[in-house]
Scaffold this active site. Sequence first.
Site, PDB file in Angstrom:
ATOM      1  N   GLY A  72     -73.514  37.164 -10.553  1.00 22.06           N
ATOM      2  CA  GLY A  72     -72.966  37.805 -11.733  1.00 22.06           C
ATOM      3  C   GLY A  72     -74.286  38.384 -12.602  1.00 22.06           C
ATOM      4  O   GLY A  72     -75.143  38.795 -11.809  1.00 22.06           O
ATOM      5  N   SER A 101     -75.457  36.841  -4.100  1.00 24.96           N
ATOM      6  CA  SER A 101     -75.989  37.538  -5.192  1.00 24.96           C
ATOM      7  C   SER A 101     -77.056  36.573  -6.233  1.00 24.96           C
ATOM      8  O   SER A 101     -77.783  35.492  -5.746  1.00 24.96           O
ATOM      9  CB  SER A 101     -75.351  38.406  -6.139  1.00 24.96           C
ATOM     10  OG  SER A 101     -75.843  39.492  -7.040  1.00 24.96           O
ATOM     11  N   MET A 102     -76.781  36.639  -7.286  1.00 28.05           N
ATOM     12  CA  MET A 102     -77.635  35.510  -8.241  1.00 28.05           C
ATOM     13  C   MET A 102     -77.004  33.995  -8.002  1.00 28.05           C
ATOM     14  O   MET A 102     -77.860  33.362  -8.060  1.00 28.05           O
ATOM     15  CB  MET A 102     -77.169  35.776  -9.850  1.00 28.05           C
ATOM     16  CG  MET A 102     -78.000  34.912 -10.941  1.00 28.05           C
ATOM     17  SD  MET A 102     -79.664  34.903 -10.461  1.00 28.05           S
ATOM     18  CE  MET A 102     -80.225  36.334 -10.675  1.00 28.05           C
ATOM     19  N   HIS A 124     -78.976  40.218  -2.047  1.00 35.82           N
ATOM     20  CA  HIS A 124     -79.190  41.528  -1.960  1.00 35.82           C
ATOM     21  C   HIS A 124     -80.039  41.893  -3.168  1.00 35.82           C
ATOM     22  O   HIS A 124     -80.390  41.197  -4.330  1.00 35.82           O
ATOM     23  CB  HIS A 124     -77.888  42.455  -2.038  1.00 35.82           C
ATOM     24  CG  HIS A 124     -77.023  42.018  -3.157  1.00 35.82           C
ATOM     25  ND1 HIS A 124     -75.667  42.576  -3.325  1.00 35.82           N
ATOM     26  CD2 HIS A 124     -76.990  41.316  -4.291  1.00 35.82           C
ATOM     27  CE1 HIS A 124     -75.145  42.270  -4.514  1.00 35.82           C
ATOM     28  NE2 HIS A 124     -75.878  41.447  -5.072  1.00 35.82           N
ATOM     29  N   ASP A 174     -76.677  44.392   1.313  1.00 35.72           N
ATOM     30  CA  ASP A 174     -75.852  43.026   1.413  1.00 35.72           C
ATOM     31  C   ASP A 174     -76.110  42.173   2.778  1.00 35.72           C
ATOM     32  O   ASP A 174     -75.814  42.877   3.681  1.00 35.72           O
ATOM     33  CB  ASP A 174     -74.498  43.163   1.288  1.00 35.72           C
ATOM     34  CG  ASP A 174     -74.276  43.557  -0.141  1.00 35.72           C
ATOM     35  OD1 ASP A 174     -75.021  43.755  -0.833  1.00 35.72           O
ATOM     36  OD2 ASP A 174     -72.936  43.681  -0.546  1.00 35.72           O
TER      37      ASP A 174
END
Length: 195
Positions: A72, A101-102, A124, A174
């Site tokens: 997010g 991700s985060m 990523h 990714d």
Amino acid sequence: MCVSTYSPLILHETCEGIQRFDVRDQMLADRQIELAGPIDASSVACAARCLLHLQKCDPQAPVTLFINSPGGEVQSGLALYDVMRAISCPVHTVCIGTAASMAALLFVAGDRRDMLPHSRVMIHDPLIGSMGGSALSVKARADDLMRIRDITAAVIAEHTGMTLNQVFQLTAQDTYFEAEAAVEAGLADRVIHEL
């Protein structure tokens, strides 16, 4: 504790009769927090409040942060990362699905990082939102994005033992790691079969 629309109630018999309470209350009492769904200001505020409360209750006892998130908002995630690093309690992270991700950055920042057998981590580069406006505003956004890329890569490198160049190569697209591969890459410490 978690941010969710539904949470089961637990029935507990006491001398005052049967009481009902949210399962999240029991998790918090057991020093467990759930970070599920998108990382945004609301989910981070809830998790940060829980961490700060648990530190106040016992500044040395570990806290377990269960993560199942697609990632997010970068700034919100970095705010939670800062809280995790600022409190004195060890934060044990457990990936129970996907930490992408985060959420992957938060997962790897744990003092101990466990993964369930079928969970995975995805890293990523920060993604670009809509870009519009003048050439100068687009350049400013691009410069800020590159600054955030450097910050997130440095955090991943610090907690995994990878070099910055290795992180940049992996985050150029990714990159998914199944549980065992995440351990081999230094993103996790172990695969667990029991909680």
